[in-house]
Scaffold this motif. Structure first.
Motif, mmCIF file in Angstrom:
data_model
loop_
_atom_site.group_PDB
_atom_site.id
_atom_site.type_symbol
_atom_site.label_atom_id
_atom_site.label_comp_id
_atom_site.label_asym_id
_atom_site.label_seq_id
_atom_site.Cartn_x
_atom_site.Cartn_y
_atom_site.Cartn_z
ATOM 1 N N LEU A 246 0.825 -1.210 0.000
ATOM 2 C CA LEU A 246 0.000 0.000 0.000
ATOM 3 C C LEU A 246 0.859 1.261 0.000
ATOM 4 C CD1 LEU A 246 -2.824 -1.019 2.514
ATOM 5 C CD2 LEU A 246 -2.983 -0.841 0.023
ATOM 6 N N THR A 247 1.966 1.206 0.721
ATOM 7 C CA THR A 247 2.887 2.350 0.726
ATOM 8 C C THR A 247 3.450 2.593 -0.665
ATOM 9 O OG1 THR A 247 3.487 1.901 3.029
ATOM 10 C CG2 THR A 247 4.986 3.296 1.756
ATOM 11 N N ASN A 248 3.793 1.502 -1.362
ATOM 12 C CA ASN A 248 4.296 1.624 -2.726
ATOM 13 C C ASN A 248 3.228 2.208 -3.649
ATOM 14 O OD1 ASN A 248 6.308 0.966 -4.898
ATOM 15 N ND2 ASN A 248 4.661 -0.381 -5.565
ATOM 16 N N GLU A 249 1.983 1.760 -3.466
ATOM 17 C CA GLU A 249 0.897 2.307 -4.286
ATOM 18 C C GLU A 249 0.714 3.795 -4.030
ATOM 19 O OE1 GLU A 249 -3.933 1.955 -4.928
ATOM 20 O OE2 GLU A 249 -2.898 0.452 -3.700
ATOM 21 N N LEU A 250 0.833 4.205 -2.760
ATOM 22 C CA LEU A 250 0.685 5.616 -2.422
ATOM 23 C C LEU A 250 1.753 6.460 -3.105
ATOM 24 C CD1 LEU A 250 -0.920 7.652 -0.716
ATOM 25 C CD2 LEU A 250 0.724 7.273 1.134
ATOM 26 N N GLU A 251 2.973 5.939 -3.157
ATOM 27 C CA GLU A 251 4.051 6.658 -3.838
ATOM 28 C C GLU A 251 3.752 6.795 -5.338
ATOM 29 O OE1 GLU A 251 7.492 4.385 -2.930
ATOM 30 O OE2 GLU A 251 7.700 5.165 -0.880
ATOM 31 N N GLU A 288 -9.546 12.979 -14.090
ATOM 32 C CA GLU A 288 -8.649 11.886 -13.699
ATOM 33 C C GLU A 288 -7.905 12.242 -12.419
ATOM 34 O OE1 GLU A 288 -5.082 9.073 -15.523
ATOM 35 O OE2 GLU A 288 -5.904 10.719 -16.715
ATOM 36 N N LEU A 289 -7.475 13.505 -12.311
ATOM 37 C CA LEU A 289 -6.759 13.953 -11.114
ATOM 38 C C LEU A 289 -7.647 13.836 -9.874
ATOM 39 C CD1 LEU A 289 -4.236 15.227 -9.867
ATOM 40 C CD2 LEU A 289 -5.164 17.470 -10.459
ATOM 41 N N ASP A 290 -8.917 14.201 -9.993
ATOM 42 C CA ASP A 290 -9.839 14.109 -8.858
ATOM 43 C C ASP A 290 -10.019 12.661 -8.417
ATOM 44 O OD1 ASP A 290 -10.166 16.814 -8.896
ATOM 45 O OD2 ASP A 290 -12.060 16.802 -10.001
ATOM 46 N N ALA A 291 -10.142 11.746 -9.399
ATOM 47 C CA ALA A 291 -10.320 10.332 -9.066
ATOM 48 C C ALA A 291 -9.095 9.779 -8.338
ATOM 49 C CB ALA A 291 -10.606 9.537 -10.335
ATOM 50 N N ILE A 292 -7.924 10.143 -8.824
ATOM 51 C CA ILE A 292 -6.696 9.656 -8.189
ATOM 52 C C ILE A 292 -6.533 10.269 -6.802
ATOM 53 C CG2 ILE A 292 -4.175 9.685 -8.346
ATOM 54 C CD1 ILE A 292 -4.456 9.437 -11.352
ATOM 55 N N SER A 293 -6.871 11.545 -6.651
ATOM 56 C CA SER A 293 -6.770 12.199 -5.343
ATOM 57 C C SER A 293 -7.712 11.548 -4.340
ATOM 58 C CB SER A 293 -7.085 13.692 -5.482
ATOM 59 O OG SER A 293 -6.154 14.330 -6.323
ATOM 60 N N GLN A 294 -8.903 11.162 -4.814
ATOM 61 C CA GLN A 294 -9.854 10.479 -3.934
ATOM 62 C C GLN A 294 -9.305 9.122 -3.502
ATOM 63 O OE1 GLN A 294 -13.749 10.086 -5.630
ATOM 64 N NE2 GLN A 294 -14.587 8.990 -3.883
ATOM 65 N N ARG A 295 -8.715 8.391 -4.433
ATOM 66 C CA ARG A 295 -8.103 7.112 -4.107
ATOM 67 C C ARG A 295 -6.959 7.301 -3.106
ATOM 68 N NH1 ARG A 295 -7.888 2.055 -2.633
ATOM 69 N NH2 ARG A 295 -5.979 0.980 -3.275
ATOM 70 N N SER A 297 -6.710 9.662 -0.822
ATOM 71 C CA SER A 297 -7.286 9.951 0.497
ATOM 72 C C SER A 297 -7.737 8.668 1.178
ATOM 73 C CB SER A 297 -8.465 10.914 0.349
ATOM 74 O OG SER A 297 -8.034 12.157 -0.178
ATOM 75 N N GLU A 298 -8.397 7.786 0.405
ATOM 76 C CA GLU A 298 -8.847 6.512 0.953
ATOM 77 C C GLU A 298 -7.659 5.664 1.394
ATOM 78 O OE1 GLU A 298 -10.986 2.371 -0.544
ATOM 79 O OE2 GLU A 298 -10.829 4.096 -1.893
ATOM 80 N N LEU A 299 -6.630 5.638 0.555
ATOM 81 C CA LEU A 299 -5.457 4.822 0.851
ATOM 82 C C LEU A 299 -4.727 5.354 2.081
ATOM 83 C CD1 LEU A 299 -3.860 2.406 -0.217
ATOM 84 C CD2 LEU A 299 -2.538 3.983 -1.627
ATOM 85 N N THR A 300 -4.647 6.668 2.216
ATOM 86 C CA THR A 300 -3.998 7.267 3.386
ATOM 87 C C THR A 300 -4.717 6.873 4.665
ATOM 88 O OG1 THR A 300 -3.265 9.152 2.042
ATOM 89 C CG2 THR A 300 -3.272 9.440 4.423
ATOM 90 N N ARG A 301 -6.044 6.852 4.620
ATOM 91 C CA ARG A 301 -6.819 6.456 5.792
ATOM 92 C C ARG A 301 -6.565 4.989 6.139
ATOM 93 N NH1 ARG A 301 -11.136 3.657 6.240
ATOM 94 N NH2 ARG A 301 -11.568 3.737 3.989
#
Length: 313
Positions: A246-251, A288-295, A297-301
């Motif tokens: 998950l950390t790798n995905e966040l990066e 696309e940027l909004d969708a990725i930003s939402q993902r 935020s979810e991943l950070t939580r």
């Protein structure tokens, strides 16, 4: 204007032909061609005759398109040879023709100087949106003149800055490495490197596709585990591995956000593109940027929750 085009590649490599002792430079045109007498064929012929050939004049320049070839060998072989050996490539992205993008990818792979053009009112695909595109409207004389000037200026810049040519494949010079490597000269290593890069990129695409539709039932929820056994359990090891993934995905999401932000800024400042085209591209990029930003935020939580479970940090 045409003189600007003629002087543009004065420092480019010669293809060996001469006229009255002067070098003849080749412009290879990548464009939709279509069947003879079809609307697509007529439109491509007009662009060739009244736009491209008006910039690159004979005898200094020879403008060639795939259907001009007469050699009996493979058409694909001829096209790739032209792409590799021509001083300049002009690619018409109109109508998103698949053959055009295949040949454009070859040109990018071999780091060839490319000028991209497109009919006004159309939008370049996402993969090349950060590469400059010159728009034209053959029904508007002012648009044609502006396009010719832009093409000539771009050709001159490419000739004077050959060491600064950039494309989506600039960071991966594998095509050139393979073509230049011979037996005992690292050929196998070059091929392996190119294949590794392809596999890596495919892997990223597959991960991105999976992550766009997360299957929650397959996720390991550490909160369901016993606090007494978690440290030494197999589940704990799996949890650590998942945390790392998950950390790798966040990066990767952070890198994608930076890339999209850069592309939005580039498009907004591209004054050569029609305003409605810029707005449409920016709108798509922002979605696309909004969708990725939402993902993100979810991943950070999720990461914060699992960090507490694993007692990280």
């Amino acid at each position: 204007m045409a003189s600007n085009g003629r002087s543009a590649a004065s420092n480019a490599k010669s293809n060996g032909q001469t006229v009255d002792g002067a070098r003849v430079k080749t412009v290879f045109v990548i464009s939709p061609i279509g069947k003879p007498s079809s609307p697509e064929h007529r439109a491509a012929k007009l662009v060739l005759d009244y736009l491209i050939k008006k910039v690159f004049l004979e005898p200094e320049w020879k403008v060639v398109r795939a259907d001009d070839e007469n050699a009996p060998d493979s058409i694909t072989t001829q096209v790739i040879d032209r792409i590799v050996n021509s001083e300049l490539i002009v690619a018409d992205l109109t109508d998103h023709n698949p053959n055009v993008f295949y040949e454009l990818a070859v040109a990018h792979g071999y780091q060839r100087p490319v000028i991209q053009i497109m009919k006004e009112g159309q939008s370049p695909p996402f993969d090349v949106v950060d590469q400059r595109v010159i728009f034209y409207d053959l029904t508007d004389p002012a648009s044609v003149e502006a396009a010719k000037e832009s093409i000539a200026a771009s050709a001159e810049w490419l000739a004077d800055h050959s060491d600064q040519i950039r494309s989506p494949l600039t960071a991966h010079g594998s095509f050139t490495a393979i073509s230049n490597a011979g037996p005992g000269d690292g050929a196998n290593e070059a091929i392996a490197s190119a294949l590794t890069e392809i596999v890596t990129r495919l892997g990223r695409l597959e991960r991105a596709q999976r992550n766009s539709k997360p299957e929650r039932e397959d996720r390991l929820r550490l909160s369901d585990l016993s606090a007494e056994s978690i440290r030494d359990s197999r589940q704990y090891r799996m949890g650590r591995e998942r945390f790392a993934a998950l950390t790798n995905e966040l990066e990767m999401l952070d890198a994608k956000i930076a890339e999209l932000t850069s592309k939005i800024d580039f498009v907004q400042n591209d004054k050569d593109a029609p305003a409605d085209t810029r707005d449409r591209i920016v709108r798509d990029l922002r979605e696309e940027l909004d969708a990725i930003s939402q993902r993100k935020s979810e991943l950070t939580r999720v990461l914060a929750e699992e960090r507490r479970e694993l007692r990280f940090g």
